[in-house]
Scaffold this motif. Structure first.
Motif, short mmCIF file in Angstrom:
data_model
loop_
_atom_site.label_atom_id
_atom_site.label_comp_id
_atom_site.label_asym_id
_atom_site.label_seq_id
_atom_site.Cartn_x
_atom_site.Cartn_y
_atom_site.Cartn_z
N ASN A 196 108.28 12.65 83.94
CA ASN A 196 107.40 11.69 84.59
C ASN A 196 108.16 10.39 84.85
O ASN A 196 108.50 9.67 83.91
N PRO A 197 108.44 10.06 86.11
CA PRO A 197 109.21 8.85 86.42
C PRO A 197 108.50 7.56 86.01
O PRO A 197 109.14 6.51 85.91
N ASP A 198 107.19 7.62 85.74
CA ASP A 198 106.47 6.41 85.32
C ASP A 198 106.95 5.91 83.96
O ASP A 198 106.77 4.72 83.63
N ILE A 199 107.55 6.80 83.18
CA ILE A 199 108.04 6.42 81.85
C ILE A 199 109.44 5.80 81.94
O ILE A 199 109.94 5.23 80.98
N LEU A 200 110.06 5.89 83.09
CA LEU A 200 111.44 5.44 83.24
C LEU A 200 111.63 3.96 82.89
O LEU A 200 112.64 3.62 82.23
N PRO A 201 110.74 3.03 83.30
CA PRO A 201 110.94 1.62 82.91
C PRO A 201 111.01 1.43 81.40
O PRO A 201 111.84 0.64 80.92
N LEU A 202 110.17 2.16 80.65
CA LEU A 202 110.20 2.07 79.19
C LEU A 202 111.54 2.56 78.65
O LEU A 202 112.13 1.95 77.76
N LEU A 203 112.03 3.66 79.22
CA LEU A 203 113.32 4.19 78.79
C LEU A 203 114.44 3.21 79.11
O LEU A 203 115.35 3.00 78.28
N GLN A 204 114.39 2.60 80.29
CA GLN A 204 115.44 1.65 80.68
C GLN A 204 115.49 0.47 79.71
O GLN A 204 116.57 -0.01 79.35
N ASP A 205 114.34 0.03 79.25
CA ASP A 205 114.31 -1.07 78.28
C ASP A 205 114.96 -0.65 76.97
O ASP A 205 115.71 -1.42 76.36
N LYS A 206 114.66 0.57 76.51
CA LYS A 206 115.24 1.08 75.28
C LYS A 206 116.77 1.19 75.40
O LYS A 206 117.51 0.86 74.47
N LEU A 207 117.22 1.67 76.54
CA LEU A 207 118.66 1.82 76.76
C LEU A 207 119.34 0.45 76.77
O LEU A 207 120.44 0.28 76.22
#
Length: 362
Positions: free
Chosen positions: A257-268
């Protein structure tokens, strides 16, 4: 067993002789086509050793038998053993050992010539006309060690598996090239199109740069889907073991789900994994193309990974492992192509891989 086999085969040839001349022994009838003229002894190598057979002879015509072909000295069952052993990945030298254990002597050249009979079947399969549209194709290259100009080198076998209009997988083609460059992939794609490949909407593969660039040139209007398994393998190289354990689940969710990508980018970003974040930015337009097709969850999973062609490659590797190195491109393709024919039969007679009715209803 040799005596029993000799009796059965001699009896069979006598039956064939009566059919061919349309008359039994000493029978007088107006429909007789020829007359018997004694026997000629012929040797035949069987799985129980050598037997001497009495081949019937005619006065005017030639006698033909299914027991052995003209000038053949090896029983069909022995040929089957040789070919099955070869296709299972047994080397020519090992095949000879198997045959000798049965009490039969055959030369290495005979084993090689017998194996080469597969060439026609393999070539017909790989050169056949491609009918119908294939919206999805899976592409990959696997490497085998092949002798070239006196030295052994790793050469790539390009393989294409397509999903036909009914949703079944098919092995569409294979070729051997020196490496995986854009030009060579374009040549491979041109060959597929010349044989009839059309209607391609998405190409699924690993992140090979040559494939990516060749897809743009060869299939304009189609999209390239970066296999998620290969993408995650490349991501893992940029993270530590402990960090990967923490992030892998979130990465999988982001690929779903690309909607979760912003959260992942913050974690990275928080963990200083800029390389991982950059990879998502670089390949974003190639990670979610599978979502544009209307199909069930299972179908979406199969459209985002190249597992089907990876399994085919693994089977080729498994069966060629014992051989080690091939003396020529032809010998490598002979074995790899035969494996593909077997697997293709499983594809077209098995279950549908993707529900194309759902996709076509878009």
């Amino acid at each position: 067993m040799r005596d029993l086999k000799k009796w059965i085969l001699n009896d069979l040839m006598n039956e064939e002789a009566e059919e061919q001349i349309n008359a039994s022994r000493y029978e007088r009838n107006s429909n007789r086509k020829d007359y018997r003229n004694g026997y000629k002894q012929r040797s035949l190598l069987t799985t129980d050793g050598k037997v001497i057979l009495d081949k019937p002879q005619f006065r005017e015509t030639s006698f033909h038998t299914a027991v052995f072909d003209n000038y053949s000295r090896v029983e069909k069952s022995v040929e089957s053993i040789i070919l099955e052993s070869y296709l299972s990945g047994v080397s020519t030298r090992s095949v000879n050992k198997v045959i000798k254990s049965l009490g039969i002597e055959v030369s290495p050249s005979y084993v090689s010539s017998l194996s080469s009979r597969l060439d026609k079947t393999v070539n017909e399969f790989l050169e056949r006309k491609i009918d119908g549209e294939y919206k999805f194709i899976y592409i990959d290259g696997t490497y085998l060690k092949i002798r070239n100009n006196g030295r052994y080198r790793n050469k790539a076998i390009y393989i294409c598996v397509g999903i036909n209009s009914d949703g079944y997988r098919e092995v569409l083609g294979a070729r051997i090239y020196d490496s995986e460059t854009e030009i060579e992939w374009e040549l491979f794609f041109d060959d597929l199109k010349d044989r009839g490949l059309n209607g391609v909407e998405m190409v699924i593969s690993d992140g090979n740069k040559g494939i990516r660039e060749a897809v743009k040139q060869s299939f304009p209007g189609s999209s390239w889907q970066y296999c998620h398994v290969h993408f995650m393998r490349n991501l893992r190289k940029s993270t530590g073991k402990q960090q990967w354990k923490f992030l892998s689940l979130l990465i999988k969710q982001a690929l779903d789900n690309p909607d979760i990508l912003p959260l992942l980018q913050d974690k990275l970003f928080d963990r200083g994994l800029d390389k991982c974040s950059t990879m998502f930015d670089k390949y974003y337009d190639s990670l979610y193309n599978y979502r544009s097709f209307n199909t069930n969850i299972q179908g979406l999973r199969r459209l985002r990974v190249s597992n089907t062609i990876e399994r085919l490659n693994a089977e080729i590797k498994r069966r060629t492992k014992k051989i080690g190195a091939f003396p020529s491109d032809d010998s490598a393709m002979r074995l790899a192509g035969s494996i593909m024919i077997d697997i293709n039969e499983e594809y077209v007679t098995g279950r549908k891989y993707i529900n194309m009715e759902e996709i076509n209803s878009q």
